[in-house]
Design an enzyme around this catalytic site. Structure first.
Site, short mmCIF file in Angstrom:
data_model
loop_
_atom_site.label_atom_id
_atom_site.label_comp_id
_atom_site.label_asym_id
_atom_site.label_seq_id
_atom_site.Cartn_x
_atom_site.Cartn_y
_atom_site.Cartn_z
N GLN A 164 -23.89 -10.46 3.12
CA GLN A 164 -23.53 -9.76 2.58
C GLN A 164 -24.89 -8.51 2.89
O GLN A 164 -25.44 -8.28 2.50
CB GLN A 164 -23.12 -9.23 1.28
CG GLN A 164 -22.26 -8.02 1.17
CD GLN A 164 -21.11 -7.63 1.76
OE1 GLN A 164 -20.47 -8.73 2.31
NE2 GLN A 164 -20.66 -6.11 2.56
N ASP A 190 -19.17 -12.89 11.16
CA ASP A 190 -19.47 -11.33 11.33
C ASP A 190 -19.83 -10.40 12.83
O ASP A 190 -19.66 -9.36 12.43
CB ASP A 190 -20.20 -10.75 10.55
CG ASP A 190 -19.88 -10.16 8.97
OD1 ASP A 190 -18.77 -9.82 8.91
OD2 ASP A 190 -20.92 -10.06 7.66
N LYS A 239 -13.63 -11.22 -0.44
CA LYS A 239 -13.30 -11.99 0.27
C LYS A 239 -13.18 -13.44 0.33
O LYS A 239 -12.51 -13.93 0.45
CB LYS A 239 -15.06 -11.72 1.40
CG LYS A 239 -15.23 -10.20 1.94
CD LYS A 239 -16.82 -10.47 2.54
CE LYS A 239 -16.94 -9.30 3.25
NZ LYS A 239 -18.09 -8.82 3.81
#
Ligand code: NDP
Length: 281
Positions: free
Chosen positions: A97, A120, A53
């Protein structure tokens, strides 16, 4: 029939180029888009995802702040750190994460991210917006699947779609996006009876389970579109949830693993960061 490839690498590159353009426009207005990535613990797979990422962000001109916390970080500490990022106007996107260590409640953590920085798309407000429309920040994997289908010119209206898997991050949002695109959607899961029959009737199959080869090639209807979200490591090789070679004999379109949904997911994350930064201006 031999399927054509739904090329996530090519379409992902296209999306990243568009994001880079949006980032340039933001920077010209004095805004430097910034993504904060929070990693708790030392799960090796998570570390690889976070590194990838960071690389993609750098490629499109998005700054990243890496927050690496030890596995024993308490939930209160983690919430405190997220609170700081939430209040920092230079941070436009916050990504925690997953998975988190067992002693931390992921739902509480995801709720602590302000919806406008939730790149997200997992905050209940963003999930609700997805259902009610118009969607705001959409979870990256299903968003990526939809862009891949759209840019390949696949019309979903009236098609029978089966989504195998009902997770909050892939299956459920995917089903809602397909519904919004006027497909007739069935969601299958571990308690579904006679999955083969459901898949046989589907014009579009999305597999998001995490079991190698669960969806058999022989189940695929001639001319169907197959989107394989699964990422499984078998004998050191990455494979999806669909028996690729056998399915490709019958499908019209199919995503490879790797090179299908994966690159779209990361491109959509960058797209969400650009959107969050634009909305903050
Ligand atoms: P989860 O484990 O959260 O969900 C799996 C789903 O599959 C559950 O809904 C489960 O049903 C269902 N399931 C399990 N067994 C069966 C079965 N025998 N028949 C039908 N359904 C079944 O996984 P995720 O959604 O997080 O991820 C799915 C896969 O996608 C994984 O391989 C993951 O690595 C991959 N992935 C790939 C991404 C990418 O960028 N390409 C991004 C995110 C994930 P139930 O709810 O009943 O338990």
């Amino acid at each position: 029939m031999t399927a054509r490839i739904l090329d996530g690498r090519a379409v992902g590159r296209e999306v990243l180029a568009e994001v880079a353009e949006r980032v340039r426009a933001l920077r010209a207005r004095g805004v430097a888009p910034r993504l904060a990535v929070v990693l708790v613990g030392d799960d090796p797979a998570s570390a690889v995802y976070v590194r990838n990422k960071g690389r993609r962000a750098a490629e499109v001109g998005i700054d990243t702040v890496d927050l690496r916390l030890p596995a024993e970080t308490t939930e209160a500490d983690l919430l405190g750190r997220i609170g700081e990022l939430a209040g920092d106007p230079s941070v436009h996107g916050i990504l925690v994460q997953l998975p988190l260590p067992a002693h931390v409640d992921p739902q509480r953590v995801l709720r602590a991210i302000p919806p406008e920085k939730d790149v997200d798309g997992f905050h209940p407000q963003n999930m609700g917006q997805l259902v009610l429309g118009p969607p705001a920040l959409v979870p990256c994997t299903p968003a990526g699947c939809m862009i891949l289908l759209d840019r390949t010119g696949i019309d979903l209206a009236g098609k029978r779609a089966v989504v195998v898997g009902r997770s909050n991050i892939v299956g459920k949002p995917m089903a809602h996006l397909l519904l919004a695109a006027d497909a007739t959607v069935t969601i299958a899961h571990s308690r579904t009876r006679d999955l083969p029959s459901l898949v046989r009737e589907a014009d579009v199959v999305v597999a998001a389970v995490g079991r190698p080869g669960l969806v058999k090639g022989a189940w695929i209807r001639e001319g169907a579109v197959v989107v394989d979200v699964g990422i499984n490591r078998v004998d050191g090789k990455l494979v999806g949830d669909v028996e690729f070679a056998a399915a490709a004999e019958r499908a019209a379109w199919i995503t490879p693993v790797p090179g299908g949904v994966g690159p779209m997911t990361i491109a959509c994350l960058m797209r969400n960061v650009a959107a969050a930064a634009e909305a903050a201006v």
